[in-house]
Design an enzyme around this catalytic site. Structure first.
Site, PDB file in Angstrom:
ATOM      1  N   SER A 106       0.848  -1.186   0.000  1.00 50.62           N
ATOM      2  CA  SER A 106       0.000   0.000   0.000  1.00 50.62           C
ATOM      3  C   SER A 106       0.886   1.240   0.000  1.00 50.62           C
ATOM      4  O   SER A 106       1.747   1.386   0.854  1.00 50.62           O
ATOM      5  CB  SER A 106      -0.882  -0.043   1.253  1.00 50.62           C
ATOM      6  N   LYS A 126      -1.088  -0.846  -4.328  1.00 46.99           N
ATOM      7  CA  LYS A 126      -2.321  -0.108  -3.996  1.00 46.99           C
ATOM      8  C   LYS A 126      -1.949   1.341  -3.749  1.00 46.99           C
ATOM      9  O   LYS A 126      -1.048   1.626  -2.958  1.00 46.99           O
ATOM     10  CB  LYS A 126      -2.944  -0.733  -2.744  1.00 46.99           C
ATOM     11  N   LYS A 130      -3.052   5.033  -2.397  1.00 47.88           N
ATOM     12  CA  LYS A 130      -4.019   5.809  -1.632  1.00 47.88           C
ATOM     13  C   LYS A 130      -4.418   7.002  -2.481  1.00 47.88           C
ATOM     14  O   LYS A 130      -3.547   7.650  -3.092  1.00 47.88           O
ATOM     15  CB  LYS A 130      -3.358   6.298  -0.334  1.00 47.88           C
ATOM     16  N   ASP A 163      -7.291   3.114  -3.074  1.00 47.51           N
ATOM     17  CA  ASP A 163      -8.022   3.126  -1.794  1.00 47.51           C
ATOM     18  C   ASP A 163      -8.294   4.567  -1.397  1.00 47.51           C
ATOM     19  O   ASP A 163      -7.363   5.363  -1.220  1.00 47.51           O
ATOM     20  CB  ASP A 163      -7.164   2.438  -0.719  1.00 47.51           C
ATOM     21  N   GLU A 198     -11.316   0.964  -3.589  1.00 42.83           N
ATOM     22  CA  GLU A 198     -11.672   0.582  -2.224  1.00 42.83           C
ATOM     23  C   GLU A 198     -12.304   1.758  -1.487  1.00 42.83           C
ATOM     24  O   GLU A 198     -11.762   2.862  -1.474  1.00 42.83           O
ATOM     25  CB  GLU A 198     -10.382   0.130  -1.519  1.00 42.83           C
ATOM     26  N   ASP A 256     -14.229  -1.671   2.584  1.00 39.69           N
ATOM     27  CA  ASP A 256     -13.361  -1.923   3.735  1.00 39.69           C
ATOM     28  C   ASP A 256     -14.115  -1.435   4.980  1.00 39.69           C
ATOM     29  O   ASP A 256     -14.805  -2.221   5.657  1.00 39.69           O
ATOM     30  CB  ASP A 256     -12.028  -1.171   3.528  1.00 39.69           C
ATOM     31  N   LYS A 274     -10.544  -7.407   7.352  1.00 40.19           N
ATOM     32  CA  LYS A 274      -9.602  -7.066   8.428  1.00 40.19           C
ATOM     33  C   LYS A 274     -10.216  -7.554   9.729  1.00 40.19           C
ATOM     34  O   LYS A 274     -11.333  -7.138  10.080  1.00 40.19           O
ATOM     35  CB  LYS A 274      -9.443  -5.549   8.544  1.00 40.19           C
ATOM     36  N   GLY A 289      -4.523  -4.625   5.774  1.00 43.29           N
ATOM     37  CA  GLY A 289      -3.475  -4.485   6.784  1.00 43.29           C
ATOM     38  C   GLY A 289      -3.655  -3.175   7.506  1.00 43.29           C
ATOM     39  O   GLY A 289      -4.279  -2.238   6.977  1.00 43.29           O
TER      40      GLY A 289
HETATM   41  O1  NPG Z   1       0.155  -2.745   4.679  1.00 38.77           O
HETATM   42  O2  NPG Z   1      -0.623  -2.772   6.689  1.00 38.77           O
HETATM   43  C1  NPG Z   1      -0.483  -2.255   5.589  1.00 38.77           C
HETATM   44  C2  NPG Z   1      -1.153  -0.925   5.343  1.00 38.77           C
HETATM   45  C3  NPG Z   1      -2.293  -1.066   4.434  1.00 38.77           C
HETATM   46  O3  NPG Z   1      -3.126   0.955   3.545  1.00 38.77           O
HETATM   47  C4  NPG Z   1      -3.153   0.163   4.444  1.00 38.77           C
HETATM   48  N1  NPG Z   1      -3.930   0.301   5.508  1.00 38.77           N
HETATM   49  O4  NPG Z   1      -6.920   2.099   5.075  1.00 38.77           O
HETATM   50  O5  NPG Z   1      -6.436   0.049   4.839  1.00 38.77           O
HETATM   51  C5  NPG Z   1      -6.126   1.177   5.196  1.00 38.77           C
HETATM   52  C6  NPG Z   1      -4.752   1.456   5.722  1.00 38.77           C
HETATM   53  C7  NPG Z   1      -4.670   1.802   7.181  1.00 38.77           C
HETATM   54  C8  NPG Z   1      -3.465   1.794   7.807  1.00 38.77           C
HETATM   55  C9  NPG Z   1      -5.766   2.123   7.906  1.00 38.77           C
HETATM   56  C10 NPG Z   1      -3.365   2.100   9.146  1.00 38.77           C
HETATM   57  C11 NPG Z   1      -5.651   2.434   9.242  1.00 38.77           C
HETATM   58  C12 NPG Z   1      -4.450   2.432   9.858  1.00 38.77           C
END
Ligand code: NPG
Length: 372
Positions: free
Chosen positions: A136, A162, A164, A189, A214, A239, A263, A291
């Site tokens: 990500s 991915k 953001k 995302d 997403e 999500d 998740k 994640g």
């Molecule tokens: O690889 O763990 C990872 C990060 C993946 O982008 C990611 N997580 O919105 O899904 C999400 C985001 C996130 C990270 C959300 C930390 C909240 C806290």
């Protein structure tokens, strides 16, 4: 199994690089770890709530307080004969606080599985021993900076990227990545940053053949997602909206999503996460494992989940080096050719927690007996 003590440990761990999303930027993680001590084994859980309630309504201080003051007294009621399957029903009277509940359930589950010598992946129903690793990529300061970061991850061997996105950082960065890197597996995302009025902008992503978009709209806007899905060629994935197996069933029935991000923290634990997977599989909806910048503890559990049969898309299951400069709480997870991470094979989470490193990064520890 008899639960004796729960330890609530707060740690601070700097990220390898700042991670920017539509809801904020993180430089380090303030993490609540949970250790369950039973008469048979010890188990670990990790709470994925961040330091501020920006991704969802939960945050680390709140989760800590909820576990201590509201969840532990309820768990104590079943402490004499505890299994992971008894945790969620015992805690059900407390509304919400999925991430707090999930951390507690994982610690109990890890202890239970270690007692029986069973890996978490086997318990959940895993069908593979390696899972494809996605990465990500946060919102960058500029398009050239983004291209450098993405190029680095592709050189590392990540098979799926991915990005953001947020209003003002969507079509151009996606176009730039597509043009530079060709037909790499790509998805975006939005973390709920758009409204239905943005549909024309989001439709401009259609020509880039994204795997999915997403959570474009707010968490509680299922009808909006269904309306948006009818306007886009890019499949809509949810999500934040999917807070339970029931929510997944509703979203699918409404046509609000074609893909689901699973998740465990968001749905109250790994047992509910498996039910989300099962609902999606029954409806022919592909899932992938999200994640939350977890340490090796939470990540070990995510990898076990990602090995279930319905996880047919690469997850946010990156190697430890993507997150941490020095993450030695557990053995590090590494990216192996052809872009996969191995699912732990030992009992429970299958990782060993290093007590010395843990002490080094610990901010506070609180222990509560639950057997009296
Ligand atoms: O690889 O763990 C990872 C990060 C993946 O982008 C990611 N997580 O919105 O899904 C999400 C985001 C996130 C990270 C959300 C930390 C909240 C806290």
């Amino acid at each position: 199994m008899k639960l004796q003590e729960i330890e609530l440990r707060r740690i601070r761990l700097p990220l390898v690089a700042p991670f920017r999303t539509s809801f904020g930027v993180e430089h380090e993680r303030d993490i609540l770890l949970v250790k369950a001590t039973t008469d048979a084994a010890e188990g670990w859980g990790e709470c994925v709530a961040g330091s501020e309630p920006l991704y969802s309504s939960e945050h680390a201080d709140g989760a800590h307080q909820v576990i201590r003051d509201h969840l532990l007294p309820r768990l104590a009621g079943v402490a004499e004969d505890l299994t992971a399957a008894r945790v969620a029903p015992a805690l059900a009277g407390v509304k919400g606080h999925a991430m707090a509940k999930a951390a507690l359930e994982l610690a109990v589950l890890d202890a239970e599985l270690r007692e029986h010598g069973m890996p978490l992946a086997s318990y959940l129903g895993a069908v593979r021993d390696q899972v494809p690793a996605g990465v990500s990529v946060g919102i960058a300061g500029s398009v050239p900076e983004l291209l450098d970061t993405v190029g680095g991850y592709l050189a590392d061997g990540y098979p799926r990227i991915k990005l953001k996105i947020e209003p003002g950082w969507d079509v151009e960065p996606v176009r730039a990545v597509r043009e530079r890197f060709g037909d790499v597996l790509l998805q975006v995302d939005a973390n709920a940053a758009y409204t239905l009025a943005d549909a024309p902008t989001l439709a401009r992503l259609d020509p880039f053949d994204l795997l999915l978009i997403e959570q474009p709209l707010p968490e509680d806007d299922l009808r909006g997602h269904a309306a948006l899905a009818r306007k886009l060629r890019t499949p809509v994935c949810l999500d934040e909206s999917i807070i339970s197996a029931r929510a997944a069933a509703d979203a699918i029935a409404l046509g609000a999503c074609a893909i689901v991000n699973v998740k465990a923290g968001r749905v109250g634990g790994f047992l509910e996460a498996r039910r989300v997977h099962d609902v999606c599989v029954a409806n022919g909806v592909p899932v992938w494992c999200g994640g939350m910048l977890e340490t090796g503890i939470g990540r070990a559990a995510n990898l076990a989940l990602a090995a279930l049969p319905g996880f047919t898309l690469p997850g946010d299951t990156s190697a430890s080096a993507r997150y941490w400069r020095r993450e030695l709480i557990t053995e590090p997870f590494v990216l192996e050719p052809p872009g996969v991470v191995s699912v732990p094979v030992g009992p429970g989470l299958g990782v060993t927690v290093d007590p010395e490193f843990l002490e080094e990064i610990t901010v506070s520890v609180e222990r509560r007996r639950v057997d009296r």
